[in-house]
Motif scaffolding. Structure first.
Motif, short mmCIF file in Angstrom:
data_model
loop_
_atom_site.label_atom_id
_atom_site.label_comp_id
_atom_site.label_asym_id
_atom_site.label_seq_id
_atom_site.Cartn_x
_atom_site.Cartn_y
_atom_site.Cartn_z
N UNK A 185 66.41 71.69 29.42
CA UNK A 185 65.34 71.47 28.45
C UNK A 185 64.56 72.74 28.22
N UNK A 186 63.34 72.62 27.67
CA UNK A 186 62.43 73.74 27.47
C UNK A 186 61.11 73.47 28.17
N UNK A 187 60.45 74.54 28.59
CA UNK A 187 59.09 74.46 29.11
C UNK A 187 58.23 75.40 28.28
N UNK A 188 57.20 74.87 27.66
CA UNK A 188 56.28 75.66 26.84
C UNK A 188 54.85 75.22 27.11
N UNK A 189 53.99 76.17 27.40
CA UNK A 189 52.58 75.89 27.67
C UNK A 189 52.42 74.84 28.77
N UNK A 190 53.32 74.86 29.73
CA UNK A 190 53.26 73.91 30.83
C UNK A 190 53.81 72.54 30.50
N UNK A 191 54.25 72.33 29.25
CA UNK A 191 54.81 71.05 28.85
C UNK A 191 56.33 71.14 28.77
N UNK A 192 56.99 70.03 29.05
CA UNK A 192 58.45 70.01 29.11
C UNK A 192 59.03 69.17 27.98
N UNK A 193 60.13 69.68 27.41
CA UNK A 193 60.91 68.92 26.44
C UNK A 193 62.36 68.88 26.92
N UNK A 194 62.94 67.68 26.98
CA UNK A 194 62.35 66.37 26.76
C UNK A 194 61.34 66.02 27.86
N UNK A 195 60.45 65.09 27.55
CA UNK A 195 59.47 64.66 28.53
C UNK A 195 60.16 63.88 29.64
N UNK A 196 59.47 63.70 30.75
CA UNK A 196 60.03 62.94 31.86
C UNK A 196 60.29 61.50 31.47
N UNK A 197 59.56 60.97 30.50
CA UNK A 197 59.78 59.60 30.03
C UNK A 197 61.08 59.47 29.25
N UNK A 198 61.52 60.54 28.62
CA UNK A 198 62.68 60.47 27.74
C UNK A 198 63.96 61.01 28.36
N UNK A 199 63.86 61.77 29.43
CA UNK A 199 65.06 62.35 30.05
C UNK A 199 65.63 61.40 31.10
N UNK A 200 66.96 61.35 31.19
CA UNK A 200 67.60 60.43 32.12
C UNK A 200 67.49 60.89 33.57
N UNK A 201 67.34 62.21 33.79
CA UNK A 201 67.29 62.74 35.14
C UNK A 201 65.86 62.92 35.62
N UNK A 202 65.61 62.74 36.92
CA UNK A 202 64.29 63.10 37.45
C UNK A 202 64.08 64.60 37.34
N UNK A 203 62.82 65.02 37.33
CA UNK A 203 62.49 66.41 37.02
C UNK A 203 63.18 67.39 37.97
N UNK A 204 63.22 67.09 39.27
CA UNK A 204 63.79 68.05 40.21
C UNK A 204 65.29 68.26 40.00
N UNK A 205 65.97 67.27 39.42
CA UNK A 205 67.40 67.42 39.16
C UNK A 205 67.69 68.20 37.88
N UNK A 206 66.67 68.49 37.11
CA UNK A 206 66.86 69.25 35.87
C UNK A 206 66.85 70.75 36.12
N UNK A 207 66.45 71.17 37.31
CA UNK A 207 66.46 72.58 37.68
C UNK A 207 67.72 72.91 38.47
N UNK A 208 68.31 74.06 38.18
CA UNK A 208 69.40 74.61 38.98
C UNK A 208 68.94 75.96 39.50
#
Length: 322
Positions: free
Chosen positions: A113-136
């Protein structure tokens, strides 16, 4: 993606990144050189035997397949590259020739996804993966390289390198996505259809421009009403239906923090339209998984004289709608 639109999007990202602190370590001449390179780059039609290569900059935007090599000429402590593909594509990233010192505080992290101004796209509500699994995280990987595959048409890489002559190579490859979900538009005008076939998930189409939205078709599992409901009248209706479309506006990229403009929880075969004078305009499809839901829409950039006038003493005067 045309050269003009690519440059416009790049300037937008630079302005946002400067507010989030990413550009503190990017010299002015490097940023201007990056824009010049972006403008002069003719989008070559890739043949099977053509492999695109160019240097990667500390603050960069990538919109094509290829190999991008970064070599630090001095300590680079806050770098990021935004990668974007067509709406019907996802992005595969692979690191190679990595020469960094993780023990000295260097790192390379890829993000789904993208991180801009501390906000993430897609949001945690809309992404299928938990936040920690979106980082490699390369430094936490046991393999010699690291790979990441996005869930949508945008991805990102963060890196910090202390020592000159250290660096890495990033391979970017786009792949077809039969059911696009959570899309960042490259263009301020166009049309799109989102389809959600019997899946319980939310999908957003984000346009980082003030636009006029025209919904041309909406097919949901059940009909509730026959009119477009303004924001103040929908909380007891559409949000509880399980299948509906939201129109959102805001100045960030996290849809959970955006202003609800209108909800629609009925099938529509006519035309509904609205002007959203925000930095970001979003069509969000919420699906219960019980039905095949479909929404088609058109969008175009608002001219300056079309921007809705702000209303004094209003909570939504930062981002006006009509």
């Amino acid at each position: 993606m045309s050269v003009a639109l690519r440059a416009q999007l790049f300037l937008f990202l630079i302005s946002l990144s400067s507010r989030m602190g990413l550009s503190r370590y990017v010299e002015d001449n490097e940023a201007s050189d990056g824009l010049y390179s972006l403008l002069r780059l003719d989008q070559k039609r890739e043949s099977e035997d053509f492999i695109f290569r160019r240097p990667l900059r500390c603050l960069d935007m990538l919109a094509t397949d290829g190999y991008f090599n970064f070599v630090a000429s001095r300590p680079q402590l806050a770098c990021a590259a935004f990668i974007i593909a067509e709406p019907s594509e996802v992005i595969s990233l692979e690191l190679s020739d990595v020469n960094i010192d993780c023990n000295a505080g260097d790192f390379i992290k890829m993000f789904d996804g993208w991180v801009l101004k501390g906000e993430k796209f897609p949001s945690s509500q809309d992404h299928l993966l938990p936040l920690h699994q979106r980082y490699t995280d390369y430094c936490s990987s046991t393999a010699t390289g690291a790979t990441s595959r996005s869930s949508q048409n945008v991805a990102m890489i963060f890196f910090r390198i202390h020592s000159p002559d250290s660096g890495f190579t990033l391979a970017v490859k786009k792949q077809h996505n039969p059911f696009p979900c959570n899309i960042m538009s490259q263009s301020p005008e166009g049309s799109f259809t989102m389809v959600m076939p019997h899946q319980r998930r939310n999908c957003s189409f984000s346009i980082i421009y003030p636009v006029e939205l025209r919904l041309t078709e909406l097919s949901l599992g059940q009909a509730k009403s026959n009119e477009l409901s303004p924001q103040r009248q929908v909380w007891s209706g559409c949000s509880g239906s399980g299948d509906y479309v939201e129109l959102l506006g805001g100045n960030g990229v996290d849809t959970s923090r955006m202003f609800p403009v209108a909800d629609l929880c009925f099938s529509l075969s006519g035309l509904a339209q609205m002007k959203i004078g925000c930095d970001n305009s979003v069509v969000r499809l919420v699906s219960s998984g019980n039905y095949i839901n479909r929404v088609s829409f058109q969008y175009r950039l608002l001219e300056r004289n079309e921007l809705p006038k702000t209303r004094e003493n209003s909570l939504d005067n930062f981002c006006t709608v009509e």
